[in-house]
Design a protein around this motif. Structure first.
Motif, mmCIF file in Angstrom:
data_model
loop_
_atom_site.group_PDB
_atom_site.id
_atom_site.type_symbol
_atom_site.label_atom_id
_atom_site.label_comp_id
_atom_site.label_asym_id
_atom_site.label_seq_id
_atom_site.Cartn_x
_atom_site.Cartn_y
_atom_site.Cartn_z
ATOM 1 N N GLN A 152 0.812 -1.211 0.000
ATOM 2 C CA GLN A 152 0.000 0.000 0.000
ATOM 3 C C GLN A 152 0.850 1.267 0.000
ATOM 4 N N ASP A 153 1.829 1.346 0.902
ATOM 5 C CA ASP A 153 2.605 2.581 1.030
ATOM 6 C C ASP A 153 3.446 2.852 -0.221
ATOM 7 N N HIS A 156 1.069 4.058 -2.901
ATOM 8 C CA HIS A 156 0.566 5.400 -2.585
ATOM 9 C C HIS A 156 1.657 6.445 -2.791
ATOM 10 N N TYR A 234 -1.830 5.519 9.018
ATOM 11 C CA TYR A 234 -1.339 4.357 8.288
ATOM 12 C C TYR A 234 -0.872 3.260 9.250
ATOM 13 N N THR A 351 3.921 9.321 3.884
ATOM 14 C CA THR A 351 4.149 8.061 3.168
ATOM 15 C C THR A 351 5.622 7.880 2.834
#
Length: 486
Positions: A152-153, A156, A234, A351
């Motif tokens: 995900q990170d 993103h 997160y 992020t």
């Protein structure tokens, strides 16, 4: 043979504790990951292509801004022939801009795709180096939930970096293109106050800079907490997903023990922390909206208010006014890029910190605690397994065998016993080379590959050959066929 814990109060913790690095270190590690990527050339060509497209688009927008003056002057003169001619000019300029915009969209998506591929492949490669994933898992908070940072990170960060980077480049090129236009348009602006004439060179340029600079400063002041809030969110999301996965993997045990109520309370507690983090983000975004929305509405009339004294004094025509307003809007929109993207910048910063710190931790896992004592590993030519003054360091102290010298010959069977929490698991991890911190020497049989059985069996998904290759088994296809034929 038995082992006994001999804890030392002065023993240092072995778990790596990687603190958040600086922005410069984070950018440096991401740049290194991209520079060593096998697709770096494709990514570079895509970046050069989008620069060329943005430059061409800026030229088209300058031409479109110049088109404003003859078009509106034709309207003011009620010149039908001139009006129709300017419509044809507009169609040519707009058609070219449409083609460039479509090309920019394609390049934008290509860069997002290649950037994510480069980052994720690099992180997977660093994570899957021998024993790194295991050591990172025992390195504290940085090693928790690596799946989110890898999947995900990284994705993103690729999307945010591409969107913000292209937007910043576009704003910079537009600023360079239009600041000269706006300066020349406002160079003749003369203010008449109380019988005096006052000329301010580049008047509208300074007005745009002051206006956008004030808004940017207020936006940063109000929106800066979003960096911390996004990072915390997160982390909480990763904890919730980890809890859900853990429950899903143990549904049989939970059902047999009638533990659904406890599992539900755990999940609801993790959900509560996620919702709390989201509430803090939404509150900060609402505060930021007061600033950005206020400036957004003022911007509707700001360029006309700035140029109106000169227009009403009769120093410029209506077409000149609209051309000046268009140039002011372009310069101001370029300067207010920071205002429009403060939320995205805070999200990108959070992020970047998660992805970069994870990669830094992966790289430094092999060199952390280089001042700590390490176990010496060697080989015994006569096929023996030996332990010489072996001590295994842990967070709680040091665990050592009762006998300073232990020798196990081929064919012998030995059981290791000890009190609960004496460090038996860590002892076997040390034998396997996964936990090198401690002192003493471990001698392995020379020329042989030991087999270690984990507590939880693991086989990769794929064919039987892939499973055997994973286990480093030197088994030929003929041997496999003979066994299957039996």
């Amino acid at each position: 043979m038995a082992d006994h814990p001999d804890f030392e109060a002065s023993a240092k913790p072995i778990a790596a504790s990687v603190e958040a690095s600086s922005l410069r270190d984070q950018l440096a590690t991401i740049r290194l990951a991209l520079a060593t990527s096998p697709i770096r050339k494709q990514l570079l060509w895509a970046c050069l292509g989008i620069v060329a497209v943005i430059v061409a688009t800026s030229i088209g927008q300058v031409l479109l801004n110049r088109w404003n003056e003859p078009f509106y002057d034709a309207l003011a003169r009620r010149d039908m022939q001139g009006f129709l001619h300017q419509l044809l000019v507009f169609a040519a300029i707009a058609g070219g801009l449409v083609v460039l915009n479509v090309g920019q969209t394609w390049l934008d998506q290509t860069i997002r795709l290649k950037l994510r591929e480069a980052l994720t492949v690099d992180l997977i490669g660093e994570w899957m180096r021998p024993a790194r994933a295991f050591r990172l898992a025992n390195a504290g908070a940085i090693g928790v939930n690596p799946d989110q940072r890898l999947q995900q990170d990284a994705g993103h960060l690729s999307d945010l970096s591409t969107g913000l980077g292209i937007g910043l480049l576009q704003s910079f090129i537009l600023l360079v293109s239009f600041v000269g236009v706006l300066w020349s348009l406002s160079s003749g602006f003369v203010f008449h106050v109380g019988g005096y004439s006052l000329a301010i060179p580049g008047y509208m340029v300074w007005a745009a800079i002051l206006y956008a600079g004030t808004a940017s400063w207020l936006s940063w002041l109000v929106g800066r907490p979003l960096i911390r809030f996004n990072s915390d969110r997160y982390t909480r999301e990763a904890e919730l997903r980890s809890s859900v996965v853990r429950v899903n993997e143990n549904v049989d045990a939970i059902a047999l023990a009638h533990g659904e109520a406890d599992a539900r309370r755990r999940l609801e507690l993790d959900l509560g922390t996620v919702l709390g983090a989201m509430r803090r983000i939404y509150s900060a975004q609402i505060n930021l909206s007061w600033v950005t929305d206020t400036y957004g509405w003022i911007t509707v009339v700001a360029p006309i208010l700035v140029a109106s004294p000169v227009y009403f004094a009769g120093d410029i025509s209506f077409g000149g006014l609209m051309m000046a307003v268009g140039a002011f809007n372009q310069v101001h929109s370029s300067l207010r890029w920071f205002i429009n993207n403060i939320g995205g910048i805070a999200d990108w910063r959070a992020t970047l910190m998660r992805v970069a710190d994870f990669r830094i931790a992966l790289v430094e896992t092999d060199v952390l605690h280089h001042t700590e004592r390490r176990i010496e590993f060697g080989e015994n030519p006569d096929g023996r397994l030996t332990f010489e003054n072996l001590e295994v360091a842990s967070r709680d102290g040091c665990t050592k065998l009762a006998e300073p010298h232990v020798e196990i010959r081929a064919g012998e069977r030995v059981m290791i016993t000890g009190d609960p929490r004496a460090g038996k698991t860590l002892f076997f991890r040390a034998i396997a080379g996964l936990w090198p911190w401690g002192s003493g020497r471990i001698g392995m049989p020379a020329g042989e590959v030991p087999a270690f059985v984990p507590r939880k069996p693991y086989f990769p998904l794929g064919t039987l050959r892939e499973v055997l290759d994973h286990a480093d088994a030197a088994v030929s296809d003929a041997e496999i066929s003979a066994v299957l034929a039996e």
